[in-house]
Design an enzyme around this catalytic site. Structure first.
Site, PDB file in Angstrom:
ATOM      1  N   ARG A  18      -3.553   5.876  20.020  1.00  0.00           N
ATOM      2  CA  ARG A  18      -4.024   4.254  19.761  1.00  0.00           C
ATOM      3  C   ARG A  18      -2.193   3.437  19.020  1.00  0.00           C
ATOM      4  O   ARG A  18      -1.810   4.674  18.226  1.00  0.00           O
ATOM      5  CB  ARG A  18      -4.195   3.551  19.314  1.00  0.00           C
ATOM      6  CG  ARG A  18      -4.682   4.546  17.537  1.00  0.00           C
ATOM      7  CD  ARG A  18      -5.762   4.439  16.699  1.00  0.00           C
ATOM      8  NE  ARG A  18      -5.513   2.760  16.156  1.00  0.00           N
ATOM      9  CZ  ARG A  18      -5.187   2.659  15.374  1.00  0.00           C
ATOM     10  NH1 ARG A  18      -4.284   3.890  15.098  1.00  0.00           N
ATOM     11  NH2 ARG A  18      -4.490   1.694  14.406  1.00  0.00           N
ATOM     12  N   PRO A  19      -1.667   2.560  19.516  1.00  0.00           N
ATOM     13  CA  PRO A  19      -1.069   1.788  18.514  1.00  0.00           C
ATOM     14  C   PRO A  19      -1.319   1.256  17.843  1.00  0.00           C
ATOM     15  O   PRO A  19      -2.109   0.824  17.054  1.00  0.00           O
ATOM     16  CB  PRO A  19      -0.854   0.659  19.936  1.00  0.00           C
ATOM     17  CG  PRO A  19      -2.131   0.012  20.258  1.00  0.00           C
ATOM     18  CD  PRO A  19      -3.256   1.319  20.859  1.00  0.00           C
ATOM     19  N   ASP A  50      -5.985   1.679  -2.869  1.00  0.00           N
ATOM     20  CA  ASP A  50      -7.589   1.681  -2.915  1.00  0.00           C
ATOM     21  C   ASP A  50      -7.705   3.258  -1.649  1.00  0.00           C
ATOM     22  O   ASP A  50      -8.602   3.005  -0.689  1.00  0.00           O
ATOM     23  CB  ASP A  50      -7.281   0.878  -1.739  1.00  0.00           C
ATOM     24  CG  ASP A  50      -6.314   0.898  -0.477  1.00  0.00           C
ATOM     25  OD1 ASP A  50      -5.769   1.434  -0.754  1.00  0.00           O
ATOM     26  OD2 ASP A  50      -6.047  -1.103   0.046  1.00  0.00           O
ATOM     27  N   ASP A  93      -3.362   5.953  -3.314  1.00  0.00           N
ATOM     28  CA  ASP A  93      -2.017   6.100  -2.838  1.00  0.00           C
ATOM     29  C   ASP A  93      -1.705   4.450  -3.216  1.00  0.00           C
ATOM     30  O   ASP A  93      -2.372   4.246  -4.297  1.00  0.00           O
ATOM     31  CB  ASP A  93      -2.317   4.851  -0.645  1.00  0.00           C
ATOM     32  CG  ASP A  93      -3.154   3.867  -1.064  1.00  0.00           C
ATOM     33  OD1 ASP A  93      -4.052   3.333  -2.043  1.00  0.00           O
ATOM     34  OD2 ASP A  93      -2.960   2.691  -0.008  1.00  0.00           O
ATOM     35  N   ASP A 119      -1.135   1.188  -3.727  1.00  0.00           N
ATOM     36  CA  ASP A 119      -2.179  -0.027  -4.265  1.00  0.00           C
ATOM     37  C   ASP A 119      -3.437   0.606  -4.525  1.00  0.00           C
ATOM     38  O   ASP A 119      -4.476  -0.139  -4.852  1.00  0.00           O
ATOM     39  CB  ASP A 119      -2.093  -1.424  -2.993  1.00  0.00           C
ATOM     40  CG  ASP A 119      -2.817  -0.757  -2.136  1.00  0.00           C
ATOM     41  OD1 ASP A 119      -2.887   0.417  -1.193  1.00  0.00           O
ATOM     42  OD2 ASP A 119      -3.631  -2.053  -1.320  1.00  0.00           O
ATOM     43  N   GLU A 158     -12.564   5.885   6.182  1.00  0.00           N
ATOM     44  CA  GLU A 158     -11.704   6.547   6.717  1.00  0.00           C
ATOM     45  C   GLU A 158     -11.209   8.200   6.163  1.00  0.00           C
ATOM     46  O   GLU A 158     -11.476   8.375   5.409  1.00  0.00           O
ATOM     47  CB  GLU A 158     -10.595   5.250   7.001  1.00  0.00           C
ATOM     48  CG  GLU A 158     -10.428   3.663   7.866  1.00  0.00           C
ATOM     49  CD  GLU A 158      -9.583   3.031   7.630  1.00  0.00           C
ATOM     50  OE1 GLU A 158      -9.222   2.856   8.887  1.00  0.00           O
ATOM     51  OE2 GLU A 158      -8.088   3.292   7.106  1.00  0.00           O
ATOM     52  N   SER A 196       0.354  -1.412   0.317  1.00  0.00           N
ATOM     53  CA  SER A 196       0.054  -0.170   0.027  1.00  0.00           C
ATOM     54  C   SER A 196       0.806   1.037  -0.116  1.00  0.00           C
ATOM     55  O   SER A 196       1.430   1.171  -0.705  1.00  0.00           O
ATOM     56  CB  SER A 196      -1.057  -0.241   1.266  1.00  0.00           C
ATOM     57  OG  SER A 196      -2.071   1.058   1.026  1.00  0.00           O
ATOM     58  N   GLY A 247      -1.189  -0.545  14.306  1.00  0.00           N
ATOM     59  CA  GLY A 247      -1.668  -1.859  13.985  1.00  0.00           C
ATOM     60  C   GLY A 247      -0.830  -2.013  12.212  1.00  0.00           C
ATOM     61  O   GLY A 247       0.153  -3.146  11.982  1.00  0.00           O
TER      62      GLY A 247
HETATM   63  P1  NG1 Z   1      -2.853   2.093  11.354  1.00  0.00           P
HETATM   64  O1  NG1 Z   1      -0.658   2.193  11.629  1.00  0.00           O
HETATM   65  O2  NG1 Z   1      -2.829   1.193  12.525  1.00  0.00           O
HETATM   66  O3  NG1 Z   1      -2.650   3.519  12.510  1.00  0.00           O
HETATM   67  C1  NG1 Z   1      -3.216   2.719   9.236  1.00  0.00           C
HETATM   68  C2  NG1 Z   1      -4.813   3.709   8.782  1.00  0.00           C
HETATM   69  C3  NG1 Z   1      -5.791   2.915   9.026  1.00  0.00           C
HETATM   70  C4  NG1 Z   1      -5.972   1.849   7.946  1.00  0.00           C
HETATM   71  C5  NG1 Z   1      -4.083   1.381   7.713  1.00  0.00           C
HETATM   72  C6  NG1 Z   1      -4.107  -0.356   6.858  1.00  0.00           C
HETATM   73  C7  NG1 Z   1      -4.386   5.466  10.282  1.00  0.00           C
HETATM   74  C8  NG1 Z   1      -4.644   6.700  11.481  1.00  0.00           C
HETATM   75  N1  NG1 Z   1      -3.792   4.284  10.066  1.00  0.00           N
HETATM   76  O4  NG1 Z   1      -3.880   2.191  10.270  1.00  0.00           O
HETATM   77  O5  NG1 Z   1      -6.699   3.834   8.744  1.00  0.00           O
HETATM   78  O6  NG1 Z   1      -5.513   2.652   6.660  1.00  0.00           O
HETATM   79  O7  NG1 Z   1      -3.081   1.510   7.887  1.00  0.00           O
HETATM   80  O8  NG1 Z   1      -4.056   0.146   5.571  1.00  0.00           O
HETATM   81  O9  NG1 Z   1      -4.281   6.244   9.026  1.00  0.00           O
HETATM   82 ZN    ZN Z   2      -3.419   1.115   0.350  1.00  0.00          ZN
END
Ligand code: NG1
Ligand code: ZN
Length: 545
Positions: free
Chosen positions: A499-500, A281, A277, A279, A371, A65, A502
Site C-alpha cells: 500500500r502507498p 501515542d 514513540d 509523541d 495497530e 511522532s 500516508g
Molecule cells: P503509513 O506511513 O501510512 O504506513 C504510518 C503507520 C500507521 C500510522 C501512521 C500515522 C505502519 C505500517 N504505518 O502510516 O499505522 O500509525 O503512520 O502515524 O506502521
Molecule cells: Zn506517535
C-alpha cells in the site's frame, strides 16, 4: 473586519514559500520543519474556525511522532478528543496550499461554506513535543489563533494523547476528568492503584518496568507521573532525551520495524521493557530470554491481552457486552486466529490510520483497537459504561461479581478513550499482568507470531497503487495483485500486501510466512514486483540475505 487586517499583517510574518504543496494526511501535515511555519500559522486560524463552528474547544498538536528530529508536523483535535473530521481535512489542505495573496479569499470561502458566525467565541488548546523546532512552530500556531481573535491555552510540552485528553475534558465540562496535567495523572494513577491493590499474585519483579522514552516527550511525562504512582510501580527510564537524539535507534517504531531492542537500554533476561514513540501515542513491549533471543510484544499482543482481560471481567460480572477487536492488514495472522478461534471475540479489519480503527471500534459495547505498531486504545459505549456502573453499585450481587464490576470501572478510568496513549496503555498492561500474576513470558506465549517483514519501495508516484478490502488487495497497477498472489503461493502460511504510505513518499510492503527466511524472501520478491510494475526509482531492491 479587524480580524482580517490582522491576518494579513501576521501572514507576512509567516509567508508561504511559493509553489509548495502539502497535504493533510492520516497524521496531519508532516515534513521537514523548515517548510512548516506558514502551515502552523494557517492551522491556528483553521482551529479557530473549527472552534467557532462546533462551539467547542479545539486542539492543535505540534509533533511529528516517530519521524526524525529534523521533521515536524501538526494535527487538529476535534471536540470529543478525536481526530479532525475528514471534511475539514480538505479545508486544511486547501488553506495550507493557497498562495499568500489568496489567503483571505480561502478563509472567507471556508467561513461561507460552513456558515460560520465570526462573532461566535472560540477556544483553542495548543501543545508541542520536544523537537527543537517545536517552540518556534507552536508560536506560529499561537499567532494564527490570536489573529482570528480566539481564546487560547498553551499547554506547552505535552504528549499527543494528553492534549486529546484535555480537549475532551474541557468539552465535557469535566465529566471525563479535569483538563490539567495533574488531573490526568491523578485519574490514571488512582485507577491503576485501585486495580493493583488487591492483586494477590503480584510478585516484586512485576512492580518494575523499563521504559525507552525515545528521547522524547514521553520520558519527561513519565518522570512527572512517577510521584502519583506512590511506589506502586518502579519505573526505570532510558533514552530520556538527556543525551541521545529523538527516535534515533530507539522508540516504538524502531523496535517494531527492526525487531530488536533500542540502543541505550541496559536490561537482563526476562526484564519487562516497553518503548514509546516520539509523541507517546504508541507503545510496544519486549524482553530477551535466557538465550539472549529478543521477543517483541506488539500492538496485536497488547490488544489480545486487554480483550481477554475484559472478556474475563465482563463474564465474571455477569454482563452481556459485545467485545470486538479492530485491527489493520498489518496485524499478525496468528493474532487474528487467536482472537477469533481461541478468544472467540469479533475481529474487524480496517484501513491503516487510527481514525478508521477508532470509528469501527465505536460500533461495539467494548471496542479494543490497536495497530500492530502499538497505537491503540479501548472504547466503551455510554450504555456499556452505565451497565458497568450499575452492576458495581448493585447491593444484591455476590462478591465475585462485585469485584469484577469494580475492576471494570477502574479499567475504564485507566484508559484514555480519546486516542492511543502509551502512558495509559502501559498502566493498563501493567495492571492486567499484576492482577493475573502473569510474567511477560507467559503473556508472550498466548500465541506465537508468524515471522514477518516490512519493507519500503521508492516509486516515482505512489498514487499508482490503489487498494481495496481494507488495503489487503491491490487493484492497480494492472498485474500487481496477480504477481503477489503467485509469489504468496510459493510459501507456507504466507500472506503479503502492498500500500502507498500516508506519511512517507514510499510504497510499503508487508509479508509473513512460516519462517523468517520465507517472510524475508517473500517481502523481497513482492518489493521487486512493486519496483517493476509500479515505476520503481533508484536501485532494484536487493535480497535481505
Ligand atoms: P503509513 O506511513 O501510512 O504506513 C504510518 C503507520 C500507521 C500510522 C501512521 C500515522 C505502519 C505500517 N504505518 O502510516 O499505522 O500509525 O503512520 O502515524 O506502521
Ligand atoms: Zn506517535
Amino acid at each position: 473586519m479587524a480580524h482580517f487586517e490582522e491576518v494579513l499583517k501576521q501572514s507576512n510574518v509567516h509567508p508561504k514559500p511559493a509553489g509548495l504543496v502539502l497535504q493533510y494526511g492520516t497524521a496531519g501535515f508532516r515534513t521537514n520543519a523548515k517548510q512548516l511555519d506558514h502551515i502552523m500559522f494557517r492551522m491556528g486560524m483553521l482551529a479557530t474556525l473549527r472552534s467557532k463552528k462546533t462551539k467547542a474547544t479545539i486542539g492543535v498538536m505540534v509533533t511529528a511522532s516517530h519521524n526524525p528530529e529534523e521533521d515536524n508536523g501538526v494535527k487538529l483535535i476535534d471536540p470529543m478528543g478525536e481526530m479532525l473530521t475528514p471534511a475539514w481535512e480538505d479545508y486544511a489542505t486547501q488553506l495550507a496550499n493557497v498562495e499568500q495573496e489568496e489567503l483571505l479569499t480561502s478563509l472567507k470561502d471556508i467561513i461561507e461554506k460552513e456558515a460560520i458566525q465570526m462573532s461566535q467565541e472560540a477556544n483553542v488548546f495548543v501543545g508541542k513535543d520536544t523537537r527543537s523546532s517545536s517552540a518556534r512552530l507552536s508560536q506560529a500556531v499561537v499567532d494564527g489563533v490570536i489573529a482570528l481573535g480566539s481564546q487560547l491555552k498553551d499547554y506547552g510540552l505535552v504528549t499527543t494523547p494528553q492534549l486529546h485528553y484535555m480537549v475532551c475534558c474541557q468539552n465535557t465540562q469535566g465529566k471525563y476528568g479535569e483538563a490539567t496535567l495533574k488531573g490526568y495523572y491523578s485519574k490514571l494513577c488512582q485507577a491503576f492503584i485501585h486495580l493493583t491493590k488487591n492483586a494477590s499474585n503480584r510478585t516484586d519483579d512485576q512492580k518494575h518496568i523499563y521504559v525507552d522514552g525515545a528521547n522524547g516527550i514521553g520520558a519527561l511525562k513519565m518522570r512527572e507521573m512517577e510521584s502519583h504512582l506512590k511506589n506502586d510501580l518502579r519505573i526505570s527510564i532510558f533514552n530520556d532525551g538527556s543525551r541521545g537524539k529523538l527516535n534515533h535507534e530507539c522508540g516504538a517504531d524502531f523496535v517494531k520495524v527492526q525487531q530488536k531492542p533500542p540502543t541505550g537500554i541496559k536490561i537482563n533476561s526476562g526484564d519487562r521493557c516497553c518503548s514509546f514513540d516520539g509523541d507517546a501515542d504508541r507503545i510496544v513491549y519486549y524482553y530477551t530470554d535466557s538465550q539472549g533471543l529478543f521477543h517483541l510484544l506488539d500492538g496485536d499482543k497488547i490488544a489480545s491481552l486487554i480483550s481477554s482481560f475484559l472478556k474475563e471481567l465482563t463474564t465474571q460480572a455477569g454482563l452481556d457486552l459485545v467485545i470486538a477487536v479492530v485491527q489493520t492488514a498489518y496485524a499478525n495472522g496468528s493474532s487474528t486466529r487467536y482472537l477469533e478461534d481461541t478468544m472467540k471475540v469479533i475481529v474487524r479489519c480496517t484501513k491503516t490510520g487510527v481514525k478508521h480503527l477508532h470509528h469501527a471500534a465505536q460500533e461495539f459495547d467494548i471496542g479494543v483497537y490497536f495497530e500492530a505498531n502499538g497505537h491503540g486504545t479501548v472504547l466503551f459505549s455510554k450504555a456499556a459504561e452505565e451497565k458497568i456502573r450499575q452492576r458495581a453499585e448493585d447491593a444484591n450481587i455476590n462478591d465475585e461479581m462485585k469485584k469484577a464490576a469494580l475492576l471494570l470501572q477502574s479499567t475504564i478510568n485507566v484508559i484514555n478513550q480519546t486516542v492511543g496513549d502509551a502512558i495509559a496503555d502501559m498502566l493498563l498492561v501493567e495492571a492486567i499482568l499484576a492482577v493475573r500474576g502473569m510474567t511477560v513470558k507467559q503473556w508472550d506465549a498466548i500465541y506465537s507470531d508468524l515471522p514477518n517483514r516490512q519493507l519500503k519501495v521508492k516509486v516515482s508516484d505512489r498514487r499508482v497503487i490503489d487498494t481495496t478490502d481494507a488495503e489487503r488487495q491491490a487493484v492497480s497497477p494492472a498485474g500487481l495483485q496477480e504477481a503477489i498472489d503467485s509469489l504468496v503461493k510459493k510459501y507456507r502460511q504466507a500472506r503479503s500486501f502492498v500500500r502507498p504510505s500516508g506519511t512517507e513518499d514510499v510504497v510499503r510492503v508487508y509479508a509473513e510466512a512460516d519462517t523468517q527466511e520465507s517472510a524475508d524472501a517473500l517481502a523481497h520478491e513482492v518489493s521487486l514486483a512493486v519496483y517493476r510494475l509500479a515505476g520503481g526509482v533508484g536501485h532494484e531492491p536487493k535480497p535481505l540475505h
